[in-house]
Design a protein around this motif. Structure first.
Motif, PDB file in Angstrom:
ATOM      1  N   VAL A 192     -54.746  45.636  36.664  1.00  9.27           N
ATOM      2  CA  VAL A 192     -54.634  44.698  35.543  1.00  9.27           C
ATOM      3  C   VAL A 192     -55.412  43.421  35.851  1.00  9.27           C
ATOM      4  N   PRO A 193     -56.030  42.778  34.846  1.00 13.35           N
ATOM      5  CA  PRO A 193     -56.765  41.527  35.090  1.00 13.35           C
ATOM      6  C   PRO A 193     -55.850  40.374  35.485  1.00 13.35           C
ATOM      7  N   PHE A 194     -56.414  39.421  36.240  1.00 15.76           N
ATOM      8  CA  PHE A 194     -55.705  38.198  36.620  1.00 15.76           C
ATOM      9  C   PHE A 194     -55.925  37.127  35.551  1.00 15.76           C
ATOM     10  N   THR A 195     -54.932  36.276  35.395  1.00 15.61           N
ATOM     11  CA  THR A 195     -55.053  35.152  34.477  1.00 15.61           C
ATOM     12  C   THR A 195     -54.901  33.839  35.225  1.00 15.61           C
ATOM     13  N   PHE A 196     -55.518  32.783  34.659  1.00 18.01           N
ATOM     14  CA  PHE A 196     -55.418  31.439  35.202  1.00 18.01           C
ATOM     15  C   PHE A 196     -55.052  30.509  34.046  1.00 18.01           C
ATOM     16  N   PRO A 197     -53.961  29.761  34.155  1.00  8.71           N
ATOM     17  CA  PRO A 197     -53.468  28.970  33.028  1.00  8.71           C
ATOM     18  C   PRO A 197     -54.403  27.862  32.572  1.00  8.71           C
ATOM     19  N   ASP A 198     -55.290  27.411  33.459  1.00  7.45           N
ATOM     20  CA  ASP A 198     -56.174  26.298  33.099  1.00  7.45           C
ATOM     21  C   ASP A 198     -57.473  26.759  32.441  1.00  7.45           C
ATOM     22  N   GLY A 199     -57.635  28.053  32.233  1.00 10.79           N
ATOM     23  CA  GLY A 199     -58.852  28.557  31.598  1.00 10.79           C
ATOM     24  C   GLY A 199     -60.108  28.192  32.355  1.00 10.79           C
ATOM     25  N   ARG A 200     -60.021  28.189  33.668  1.00  7.14           N
ATOM     26  CA  ARG A 200     -61.131  27.663  34.484  1.00  7.14           C
ATOM     27  C   ARG A 200     -62.428  28.451  34.380  1.00  7.14           C
ATOM     28  N   PHE A 201     -62.356  29.705  33.958  1.00  6.28           N
ATOM     29  CA  PHE A 201     -63.579  30.506  33.894  1.00  6.28           C
ATOM     30  C   PHE A 201     -64.054  30.743  32.465  1.00  6.28           C
ATOM     31  N   GLU A 203     -65.891  28.991  30.558  1.00  3.96           N
ATOM     32  CA  GLU A 203     -67.297  28.648  30.332  1.00  3.96           C
ATOM     33  C   GLU A 203     -68.250  29.718  30.845  1.00  3.96           C
ATOM     34  N   ILE A 204     -67.774  30.602  31.727  1.00  2.07           N
ATOM     35  CA  ILE A 204     -68.646  31.673  32.221  1.00  2.07           C
ATOM     36  C   ILE A 204     -68.085  33.047  31.832  1.00  2.07           C
ATOM     37  N   SER A 205     -67.286  33.054  30.774  1.00  2.00           N
ATOM     38  CA  SER A 205     -66.739  34.321  30.289  1.00  2.00           C
ATOM     39  C   SER A 205     -67.868  35.299  29.982  1.00  2.00           C
ATOM     40  N   GLY A 206     -67.728  36.520  30.468  1.00  2.00           N
ATOM     41  CA  GLY A 206     -68.753  37.537  30.252  1.00  2.00           C
ATOM     42  C   GLY A 206     -69.715  37.700  31.398  1.00  2.00           C
ATOM     43  N   VAL A 207     -69.694  36.780  32.364  1.00  2.00           N
ATOM     44  CA  VAL A 207     -70.569  36.879  33.531  1.00  2.00           C
ATOM     45  C   VAL A 207     -69.993  37.902  34.506  1.00  2.00           C
ATOM     46  N   ALA A 208     -70.823  38.798  34.983  1.00  2.00           N
ATOM     47  CA  ALA A 208     -70.404  39.815  35.947  1.00  2.00           C
ATOM     48  C   ALA A 208     -71.300  39.750  37.174  1.00  2.00           C
ATOM     49  N   THR A 209     -70.735  40.098  38.320  1.00  2.00           N
ATOM     50  CA  THR A 209     -71.511  40.101  39.558  1.00  2.00           C
ATOM     51  C   THR A 209     -70.858  41.052  40.549  1.00  2.00           C
ATOM     52  N   LEU A 224     -67.207  42.377  39.562  1.00  2.00           N
ATOM     53  CA  LEU A 224     -66.252  41.321  39.214  1.00  2.00           C
ATOM     54  C   LEU A 224     -66.689  40.740  37.880  1.00  2.00           C
ATOM     55  N   LEU A 225     -65.751  40.556  36.962  1.00  2.00           N
ATOM     56  CA  LEU A 225     -66.059  40.032  35.639  1.00  2.00           C
ATOM     57  C   LEU A 225     -65.227  38.775  35.383  1.00  2.00           C
ATOM     58  N   PHE A 226     -65.887  37.691  35.010  1.00  2.00           N
ATOM     59  CA  PHE A 226     -65.184  36.466  34.625  1.00  2.00           C
ATOM     60  C   PHE A 226     -64.878  36.540  33.130  1.00  2.00           C
ATOM     61  N   THR A 227     -63.671  36.172  32.750  1.00  2.00           N
ATOM     62  CA  THR A 227     -63.257  36.231  31.351  1.00  2.00           C
ATOM     63  C   THR A 227     -62.680  34.889  30.920  1.00  2.00           C
ATOM     64  N   HIS A 228     -62.450  34.760  29.624  1.00  2.00           N
ATOM     65  CA  HIS A 228     -61.872  33.515  29.128  1.00  2.00           C
ATOM     66  C   HIS A 228     -60.433  33.356  29.603  1.00  2.00           C
ATOM     67  N   HIS A 281     -80.121  35.007  43.444  1.00  2.00           N
ATOM     68  CA  HIS A 281     -79.139  35.852  44.134  1.00  2.00           C
ATOM     69  C   HIS A 281     -77.842  36.016  43.350  1.00  2.00           C
ATOM     70  N   LEU A 282     -77.560  35.060  42.466  1.00  2.00           N
ATOM     71  CA  LEU A 282     -76.339  35.072  41.668  1.00  2.00           C
ATOM     72  C   LEU A 282     -76.677  34.739  40.222  1.00  2.00           C
ATOM     73  N   PRO A 283     -75.863  35.183  39.251  1.00  2.00           N
ATOM     74  CA  PRO A 283     -76.130  34.838  37.852  1.00  2.00           C
ATOM     75  C   PRO A 283     -76.226  33.333  37.646  1.00  2.00           C
ATOM     76  N   ALA A 284     -77.192  32.907  36.845  1.00  2.00           N
ATOM     77  CA  ALA A 284     -77.450  31.475  36.654  1.00  2.00           C
ATOM     78  C   ALA A 284     -76.221  30.730  36.144  1.00  2.00           C
ATOM     79  N   ARG A 285     -75.487  31.321  35.204  1.00  2.00           N
ATOM     80  CA  ARG A 285     -74.298  30.646  34.672  1.00  2.00           C
ATOM     81  C   ARG A 285     -73.227  30.509  35.748  1.00  2.00           C
ATOM     82  N   LEU A 286     -73.149  31.479  36.638  1.00  2.00           N
ATOM     83  CA  LEU A 286     -72.198  31.386  37.745  1.00  2.00           C
ATOM     84  C   LEU A 286     -72.614  30.276  38.700  1.00  2.00           C
ATOM     85  N   VAL A 287     -73.909  30.152  38.951  1.00  2.00           N
ATOM     86  CA  VAL A 287     -74.402  29.067  39.812  1.00  2.00           C
ATOM     87  C   VAL A 287     -74.045  27.714  39.206  1.00  2.00           C
ATOM     88  N   ASP A 288     -74.202  27.576  37.898  1.00  2.00           N
ATOM     89  CA  ASP A 288     -73.841  26.318  37.234  1.00  2.00           C
ATOM     90  C   ASP A 288     -72.356  26.014  37.448  1.00  2.00           C
TER      91      ASP A 288
END
Length: 391
Positions: A192-201, A203-209, A224-228, A281-288
């Motif tokens: 099951v996916p993990f959640t974070f209450p502060d919505g920290r990811f 801004e990079i939702s949809g980025v995979a690496t 690994l996939l970052f989600t909203h 080496h890493l997705p640009a949005r992830l680097v940001d």
């Protein structure tokens, strides 16, 4: 209406068991169609087993319980069955086998096998009352409206766990276990996916690496996939089965050889912006996003070996503490279940009630992502069928 065997739950395990039973068999399910989880699995193509199925790829309070069933009906046995029904399949990755055309091919195969055995399938039928007679040899099943009462010499519970309640999943198996005095280990959502209450990811939702992810268990090297909501992807789902609330999860997102590559590039193009080079080496949005966590300022020439090493170490040991998971709503399986100490490992029958069987996800056996849980359904279903036929 009397039957030799009644099976409650027309999912993978229940259908597999019914498809191999002799005698008069009743298969009951509240759904409008059998094998619904099979139908939606693997993006509609059903990841029906894994070439590398091994007992170590399963979580169970008793690490030896599942070995017998898996050894007696293996992934090769199920592949042989699939081949005999001329179902085309392919290996996707990491030993995961999928139907070439549709998951419905697997469902059709099981229906065909059940039809050949004369199995009576009752859909859109729920059981409101279940009782064992005084002699202890037969069960009475009654529908909610009282219109149907069925008796069976043996009963198999194959109703799964609590995952994906919108498809009708519930704790029915655990209630039946309690009714007959069997213990149930603690259950929770797994894969099951993990959640974070502060919505920290967000801004990079949809980025995979590619990543290596672990909690209190093995390291899983997959996407690994970052989600909203937080973190998802195969590596995260795998690690979630070993995670407990409040504990950290560890990410390694540094590609192999990144440190050496950045050092080499520093000599060739030291004036280039560091984040620009890191984005190779890493997705640009992830680097940001990482720029807000690490000091990524300056040009390559500004980065000493020590500073580069510290960054790479940080990316290899990125520690995060999830607020929770998305729960049973999206969990692929339920961790925990019927205590295996109360079941016979060869037959899947309750030790205190030899005519009562529990198979599939309802049991405290949970496989890794990638076809392992389907293989447990096939293997445990066959274990029960063989014992029932022998009886």
């Amino acid at each position: 209406m009397e039957y030799d065997t009644a099976i409650i739950g027309a999912g993978a395990a229940g259908m597999m068991c019914a498809a191999h039973l002799s005698g008069r068999t009743l298969l009951v399910d509240h759904a409008k169609a059998a094998g619904e989880k099979i139908r939606i699995s693997g993006g509609g193509r059903c990841n029906f087993t894994n070439l590398y199925t091994d007992p170590d790829a399963f979580i169970c309070t008793n690490p030896h319980f599942h070995k017998s069933a898996l050894a007696r009906y293996t992934q090769w046995d199920f592949i042989e069955l699939v081949d005999a029904h001329k179902i085309a399949w392919h290996e996707k990755t990491l030993g995961q086998l999928f139907c070439e055309n549709s998951a419905k091919d697997i469902i059709a195969m099981l229906h065909s096998l059940m039809a050949a055995r004369g199995v009576e399938l009752r859909l859109k039928s729920s059981i409101s009352d279940l009782a064992q007679d005084d002699a202890g040899y037969s069960f009475t099943l009654e529908t909610p409206d009282g219109a149907h009462q069925m008796r069976a010499k043996r009963l198999v519970i194959a109703t799964g766990g609590k995952s994906i309640p919108k498809m009708g999943a519930s704790g029915f198996a655990y209630d039946i276990a309690a009714q007959f005095g069997l213990r149930v280990t603690d259950t929770r959502p797994a894969l099951v996916p993990f959640t974070f209450p502060d919505g920290r990811f967000a801004e990079i939702s949809g980025v995979a690496t590619p990543a290596r992810v672990h909690a209190d268990g093995p390291v899983f090297e997959e996407a690994l996939l970052f989600t909203h909501r937080g973190l998802s992807g195969p590596a995260v789902l795998q690690a979630s089965s070993y995670w407990t609330e409040g504990a950290p999860v560890y990410l390694n997102i540094a590609p192999d050889g990144m440190y050496e590559a950045l050092r080499t590039q520093r000599q060739a193009a030291g004036r280039r912006n560091f984040t620009t080079e890191l984005s190779r080496h890493l997705p640009a949005r992830l680097v940001d996003h990482l720029a807000g966590l690490f000091d990524l300022g300056g040009n390559l020439a500004d980065w000493s070996d020590k500073r580069l090493g510290a960054l790479v170490d940080g990316l290899r040991q990125w520690e995060l503490t999830p607020g929770g998971t998305e729960g049973y709503r999206t969990a692929e399986v339920t961790l925990g279940g019927i205590n295996t100490d109360d079941l016979d490992a060869r037959s899947m029958a309750a030790k205190a009630h030899p005519s009562l069987y529990f198979i599939g996800e309802a049991v405290d056996v949970t496989g890794w992502l990638g076809g392992y849980n389907f293989q447990w359904a096939w293997s445990s279903g066959m274990a029960a069928a063989e014992d029932l036929n022998a009886g």
